[in-house]
Write a protein that holds these residues in place. Structure first.
Motif, PDB file in Angstrom:
ATOM      1  N   LEU A   1     -11.644   7.680  -7.816  1.00 60.85           N
ATOM      2  CA  LEU A   1     -12.011   7.042  -6.542  1.00 60.85           C
ATOM      3  C   LEU A   1     -11.001   7.386  -5.452  1.00 60.85           C
ATOM      4  O   LEU A   1     -11.374   7.704  -4.319  1.00 60.85           O
ATOM      5  N   ALA A   2      -9.719   7.332  -5.803  1.00 55.97           N
ATOM      6  CA  ALA A   2      -8.677   7.652  -4.820  1.00 55.97           C
ATOM      7  C   ALA A   2      -8.743   9.116  -4.406  1.00 55.97           C
ATOM      8  O   ALA A   2      -8.572   9.437  -3.224  1.00 55.97           O
ATOM      9  N   ALA A   3      -9.003   9.995  -5.359  1.00 55.49           N
ATOM     10  CA  ALA A   3      -9.129  11.419  -5.033  1.00 55.49           C
ATOM     11  C   ALA A   3     -10.318  11.635  -4.100  1.00 55.49           C
ATOM     12  O   ALA A   3     -10.246  12.446  -3.157  1.00 55.49           O
ATOM     13  N   PHE A   4     -11.400  10.913  -4.331  1.00 50.95           N
ATOM     14  CA  PHE A   4     -12.578  11.001  -3.463  1.00 50.95           C
ATOM     15  C   PHE A   4     -12.235  10.557  -2.039  1.00 50.95           C
ATOM     16  O   PHE A   4     -12.601  11.226  -1.055  1.00 50.95           O
ATOM     17  N   VAL A   5     -11.513   9.436  -1.919  1.00 53.10           N
ATOM     18  CA  VAL A   5     -11.130   8.942  -0.589  1.00 53.10           C
ATOM     19  C   VAL A   5     -10.203   9.940   0.100  1.00 53.10           C
ATOM     20  O   VAL A   5     -10.389  10.263   1.279  1.00 53.10           O
ATOM     21  N   ALA A   6      -9.218  10.441  -0.629  1.00 49.31           N
ATOM     22  CA  ALA A   6      -8.280  11.411  -0.037  1.00 49.31           C
ATOM     23  C   ALA A   6      -9.028  12.669   0.414  1.00 49.31           C
ATOM     24  O   ALA A   6      -8.846  13.129   1.548  1.00 49.31           O
TER      25      ALA A   6
ATOM     26  N   VAL B   1      -3.090  -2.515   1.596  1.00 49.46           N
ATOM     27  CA  VAL B   1      -3.045  -2.575   3.063  1.00 49.46           C
ATOM     28  C   VAL B   1      -3.294  -1.191   3.655  1.00 49.46           C
ATOM     29  O   VAL B   1      -4.084  -1.029   4.589  1.00 49.46           O
ATOM     30  N   GLY B   2      -2.639  -0.170   3.101  1.00 51.72           N
ATOM     31  CA  GLY B   2      -2.733   1.191   3.632  1.00 51.72           C
ATOM     32  C   GLY B   2      -4.091   1.845   3.461  1.00 51.72           C
ATOM     33  O   GLY B   2      -4.420   2.791   4.169  1.00 51.72           O
ATOM     34  N   LEU B   3      -4.882   1.335   2.534  1.00 54.80           N
ATOM     35  CA  LEU B   3      -6.223   1.891   2.318  1.00 54.80           C
ATOM     36  C   LEU B   3      -7.246   1.359   3.327  1.00 54.80           C
ATOM     37  O   LEU B   3      -8.284   1.976   3.529  1.00 54.80           O
ATOM     38  N   ILE B   4      -6.947   0.208   3.943  1.00 54.32           N
ATOM     39  CA  ILE B   4      -7.945  -0.436   4.795  1.00 54.32           C
ATOM     40  C   ILE B   4      -7.480  -0.633   6.247  1.00 54.32           C
ATOM     41  O   ILE B   4      -8.125  -0.192   7.189  1.00 54.32           O
ATOM     42  N   LEU B   5      -6.355  -1.322   6.416  1.00 53.17           N
ATOM     43  CA  LEU B   5      -5.958  -1.750   7.761  1.00 53.17           C
ATOM     44  C   LEU B   5      -5.762  -0.634   8.780  1.00 53.17           C
ATOM     45  O   LEU B   5      -6.182  -0.799   9.935  1.00 53.17           O
ATOM     46  N   PRO B   6      -5.145   0.495   8.442  1.00 48.16           N
ATOM     47  CA  PRO B   6      -4.982   1.519   9.482  1.00 48.16           C
ATOM     48  C   PRO B   6      -6.309   1.970  10.093  1.00 48.16           C
ATOM     49  O   PRO B   6      -6.397   2.170  11.307  1.00 48.16           O
ATOM     50  N   ALA B   7      -7.331   2.077   9.275  1.00 55.37           N
ATOM     51  CA  ALA B   7      -8.638   2.496   9.787  1.00 55.37           C
ATOM     52  C   ALA B   7      -9.325   1.369  10.551  1.00 55.37           C
ATOM     53  O   ALA B   7      -9.912   1.599  11.612  1.00 55.37           O
ATOM     54  N   VAL B   8      -9.242   0.156  10.029  1.00 52.99           N
ATOM     55  CA  VAL B   8      -9.884  -0.985  10.692  1.00 52.99           C
ATOM     56  C   VAL B   8      -9.263  -1.236  12.063  1.00 52.99           C
ATOM     57  O   VAL B   8      -9.969  -1.482  13.036  1.00 52.99           O
ATOM     58  N   LEU B   9      -7.932  -1.169  12.119  1.00 49.19           N
ATOM     59  CA  LEU B   9      -7.237  -1.434  13.378  1.00 49.19           C
ATOM     60  C   LEU B   9      -7.136  -0.201  14.273  1.00 49.19           C
ATOM     61  O   LEU B   9      -6.675  -0.304  15.405  1.00 49.19           O
ATOM     62  N   ASP B  10      -7.542   0.943  13.746  1.00 52.44           N
ATOM     63  CA  ASP B  10      -7.437   2.224  14.451  1.00 52.44           C
ATOM     64  C   ASP B  10      -5.999   2.490  14.920  1.00 52.44           C
ATOM     65  O   ASP B  10      -5.749   2.951  16.026  1.00 52.44           O
ATOM     66  N   VAL B  11      -5.066   2.173  14.027  1.00 54.54           N
ATOM     67  CA  VAL B  11      -3.651   2.441  14.255  1.00 54.54           C
ATOM     68  C   VAL B  11      -3.197   3.350  13.121  1.00 54.54           C
ATOM     69  O   VAL B  11      -3.137   2.936  11.969  1.00 54.54           O
ATOM     70  N   ALA B  12      -2.957   4.598  13.418  1.00 57.09           N
ATOM     71  CA  ALA B  12      -2.548   5.600  12.420  1.00 57.09           C
ATOM     72  C   ALA B  12      -3.532   5.679  11.252  1.00 57.09           C
ATOM     73  O   ALA B  12      -3.143   5.545  10.094  1.00 57.09           O
ATOM     74  N   PRO B  13      -4.815   5.921  11.530  1.00 57.29           N
ATOM     75  CA  PRO B  13      -5.803   5.972  10.448  1.00 57.29           C
ATOM     76  C   PRO B  13      -5.558   7.108   9.445  1.00 57.29           C
ATOM     77  O   PRO B  13      -6.105   7.073   8.342  1.00 57.29           O
ATOM     78  N   ASP B  14      -4.728   8.071   9.815  1.00 54.83           N
ATOM     79  CA  ASP B  14      -4.402   9.150   8.879  1.00 54.83           C
ATOM     80  C   ASP B  14      -3.597   8.642   7.686  1.00 54.83           C
ATOM     81  O   ASP B  14      -3.416   9.362   6.701  1.00 54.83           O
ATOM     82  N   VAL B  15      -3.125   7.409   7.760  1.00 55.86           N
ATOM     83  CA  VAL B  15      -2.391   6.805   6.647  1.00 55.86           C
ATOM     84  C   VAL B  15      -3.335   6.578   5.451  1.00 55.86           C
ATOM     85  O   VAL B  15      -2.897   6.605   4.302  1.00 55.86           O
TER      86      VAL B  15
ATOM     87  N   ALA C   1     -19.809   5.575   1.750  1.00 63.83           N
ATOM     88  CA  ALA C   1     -19.303   5.729   0.375  1.00 63.83           C
ATOM     89  C   ALA C   1     -17.771   5.738   0.365  1.00 63.83           C
ATOM     90  O   ALA C   1     -17.145   5.151  -0.530  1.00 63.83           O
ATOM     91  N   LEU C   2     -17.158   6.374   1.353  1.00 68.15           N
ATOM     92  CA  LEU C   2     -15.699   6.402   1.436  1.00 68.15           C
ATOM     93  C   LEU C   2     -15.139   5.011   1.726  1.00 68.15           C
ATOM     94  O   LEU C   2     -14.114   4.618   1.156  1.00 68.15           O
ATOM     95  N   TRP C   3     -15.803   4.259   2.584  1.00 71.52           N
ATOM     96  CA  TRP C   3     -15.371   2.890   2.863  1.00 71.52           C
ATOM     97  C   TRP C   3     -15.489   2.023   1.612  1.00 71.52           C
ATOM     98  O   TRP C   3     -14.602   1.215   1.318  1.00 71.52           O
ATOM     99  N   ILE C   4     -16.582   2.169   0.884  1.00 73.09           N
ATOM    100  CA  ILE C   4     -16.783   1.385  -0.341  1.00 73.09           C
ATOM    101  C   ILE C   4     -15.710   1.727  -1.366  1.00 73.09           C
ATOM    102  O   ILE C   4     -15.103   0.841  -1.972  1.00 73.09           O
ATOM    103  N   ALA C   5     -15.457   3.008  -1.557  1.00 77.31           N
ATOM    104  CA  ALA C   5     -14.435   3.443  -2.518  1.00 77.31           C
ATOM    105  C   ALA C   5     -13.057   2.913  -2.110  1.00 77.31           C
ATOM    106  O   ALA C   5     -12.308   2.397  -2.950  1.00 77.31           O
ATOM    107  N   ALA C   6     -12.722   3.018  -0.832  1.00 75.76           N
ATOM    108  CA  ALA C   6     -11.431   2.522  -0.353  1.00 75.76           C
ATOM    109  C   ALA C   6     -11.340   1.008  -0.518  1.00 75.76           C
ATOM    110  O   ALA C   6     -10.288   0.476  -0.901  1.00 75.76           O
ATOM    111  N   GLY C   7     -12.441   0.318  -0.257  1.00 79.76           N
ATOM    112  CA  GLY C   7     -12.465  -1.137  -0.417  1.00 79.76           C
ATOM    113  C   GLY C   7     -12.274  -1.561  -1.865  1.00 79.76           C
ATOM    114  O   GLY C   7     -11.513  -2.494  -2.161  1.00 79.76           O
TER     115      GLY C   7
END
Length: 127
Positions: A111-116, A60-74, A4-10
Protein backbone atom coordinates in the motif's frame (compact mmCIF):
# COMPACT_ATOMS: atom_id res chain seq x y z
CA UNK A 1 -6.64 6.81 -9.27
CA UNK A 2 -6.62 9.85 -6.96
CA UNK A 3 -9.39 8.30 -4.84
CA UNK A 4 -7.54 4.98 -4.59
CA UNK A 5 -4.40 6.81 -3.45
CA UNK A 6 -6.36 8.71 -0.80
CA UNK A 7 -7.95 5.47 0.44
CA UNK A 8 -4.57 3.71 0.59
CA UNK A 9 -2.98 6.66 2.42
CA UNK A 10 -5.93 6.80 4.82
CA UNK A 11 -5.72 3.09 5.61
CA UNK A 12 -1.97 3.37 6.20
CA UNK A 13 -2.49 6.40 8.42
CA UNK A 14 -4.97 4.47 10.58
CA UNK A 15 -2.57 1.53 10.85
CA UNK A 16 0.35 3.83 11.66
CA UNK A 17 -1.65 5.75 14.25
CA UNK A 18 -2.90 2.61 15.97
CA UNK A 19 0.55 1.04 16.04
CA UNK A 20 2.18 4.27 17.11
CA UNK A 21 -0.22 4.90 19.96
CA UNK A 22 0.16 1.36 21.26
CA UNK A 23 3.97 1.43 21.09
CA UNK A 24 4.14 4.87 22.65
CA UNK A 25 1.56 4.59 25.42
CA UNK A 26 1.04 0.90 26.24
CA UNK A 27 3.55 -0.31 28.85
CA UNK A 28 6.47 -2.30 27.42
CA UNK A 29 5.70 -5.36 29.60
CA UNK A 30 2.12 -5.47 28.37
CA UNK A 31 3.15 -5.07 24.72
CA UNK A 32 5.56 -7.98 25.11
CA UNK A 33 2.74 -10.30 26.19
CA UNK A 34 0.43 -9.49 23.27
CA UNK A 35 0.43 -12.08 20.49
CA UNK A 36 2.73 -10.77 17.79
CA UNK A 37 4.42 -8.44 20.25
CA UNK A 38 7.03 -10.92 21.43
CA UNK A 39 9.64 -9.05 19.41
CA UNK A 40 9.36 -6.13 21.83
CA UNK A 41 11.25 -8.17 24.44
CA UNK A 42 14.36 -8.06 22.25
CA UNK A 43 14.49 -4.25 22.14
CA UNK A 44 14.74 -1.49 24.72
CA UNK A 45 11.76 0.49 25.93
CA UNK A 46 13.24 3.62 24.37
CA UNK A 47 13.60 1.97 20.96
CA UNK A 48 10.00 0.72 20.99
CA UNK A 49 8.68 4.14 22.05
CA UNK A 50 10.77 5.81 19.34
CA UNK A 51 9.19 3.50 16.77
CA UNK A 52 5.80 4.49 18.15
CA UNK A 53 6.50 8.19 17.79
CA UNK A 54 7.77 7.64 14.24
CA UNK A 55 4.56 5.78 13.39
CA UNK A 56 2.44 8.62 14.77
CA UNK A 57 4.46 11.08 12.68
CA UNK A 58 3.96 8.82 9.65
CA UNK A 59 0.20 8.89 10.18
CA UNK A 60 0.34 12.68 10.21
CA UNK A 61 2.70 12.83 7.21
CA UNK A 62 0.48 10.61 5.08
CA UNK A 63 -2.59 12.85 5.41
CA UNK A 64 -2.15 16.36 6.81
CA UNK A 65 0.30 17.84 4.28
CA UNK A 66 -2.11 17.09 1.45
CA UNK A 67 -5.25 18.09 3.35
CA UNK A 68 -3.74 21.39 4.48
CA UNK A 69 -1.92 21.90 1.16
CA UNK A 70 1.27 22.64 3.08
CA UNK A 71 4.23 20.75 1.59
CA UNK A 72 2.10 18.00 0.02
CA UNK A 73 5.28 16.44 -1.39
CA UNK A 74 5.83 15.10 2.13
CA UNK A 75 3.13 12.45 1.48
CA UNK A 76 5.10 10.31 -1.01
CA UNK A 77 8.28 10.79 1.02
CA UNK A 78 6.45 9.53 4.11
CA UNK A 79 5.07 6.60 2.13
CA UNK A 80 8.61 5.73 1.00
CA UNK A 81 9.80 5.86 4.62
CA UNK A 82 6.91 3.58 5.55
CA UNK A 83 8.11 1.07 2.94
CA UNK A 84 11.52 1.02 4.64
CA UNK A 85 9.91 0.66 8.07
CA UNK A 86 7.88 -2.31 6.83
CA UNK A 87 11.01 -4.00 5.48
CA UNK A 88 12.47 -3.71 8.97
CA UNK A 89 9.24 -4.99 10.52
CA UNK A 90 9.21 -7.98 8.18
CA UNK A 91 12.79 -8.87 9.07
CA UNK A 92 12.01 -8.53 12.77
CA UNK A 93 8.90 -10.72 12.55
CA UNK A 94 10.79 -13.32 10.52
CA UNK A 95 13.59 -13.46 13.09
CA UNK A 96 11.14 -13.84 15.95
CA UNK A 97 8.94 -16.50 14.36
CA UNK A 98 5.85 -14.50 13.41
CA UNK A 99 5.39 -15.18 9.69
CA UNK A 100 1.70 -14.23 9.88
CA UNK A 101 2.66 -10.69 10.78
CA UNK A 102 5.20 -10.65 7.97
CA UNK A 103 2.35 -11.09 5.51
CA UNK A 104 0.46 -8.20 7.10
CA UNK A 105 3.59 -6.03 6.89
CA UNK A 106 3.94 -7.00 3.22
CA UNK A 107 0.40 -5.74 2.58
CA UNK A 108 1.21 -2.45 4.33
CA UNK A 109 4.44 -2.22 2.32
CA UNK A 110 2.51 -2.71 -0.93
CA UNK A 111 0.00 0.00 0.00
CA UNK A 112 2.80 2.41 0.89
CA UNK A 113 4.65 1.62 -2.34
CA UNK A 114 1.43 2.31 -4.25
CA UNK A 115 1.02 5.69 -2.52
CA UNK A 116 4.66 6.63 -3.10
CA UNK A 117 4.53 5.58 -6.75
CA UNK A 118 1.19 7.31 -7.35
CA UNK A 119 2.09 10.58 -5.68
CA UNK A 120 5.59 10.77 -7.13
CA UNK A 121 4.31 9.73 -10.57
CA UNK A 122 0.90 9.87 -12.22
CA UNK A 123 -1.10 11.68 -9.49
CA UNK A 124 1.11 14.23 -7.73
CA UNK A 125 -0.53 16.89 -5.58
CA UNK A 126 1.36 19.66 -7.35
CA UNK A 127 1.05 20.34 -11.06
Amino acid sequence: MNLALWIAAGLLAVVALAGGISKTFVPWERLRKIRGGEWVGHFSVGFVKTLGVLEILAAVGLILPAVLDVAPDVVPVTATCWVLLMVGAMITHLRHGSPRFMVLNLIYLALAAFVAWGRFGPEPFTA
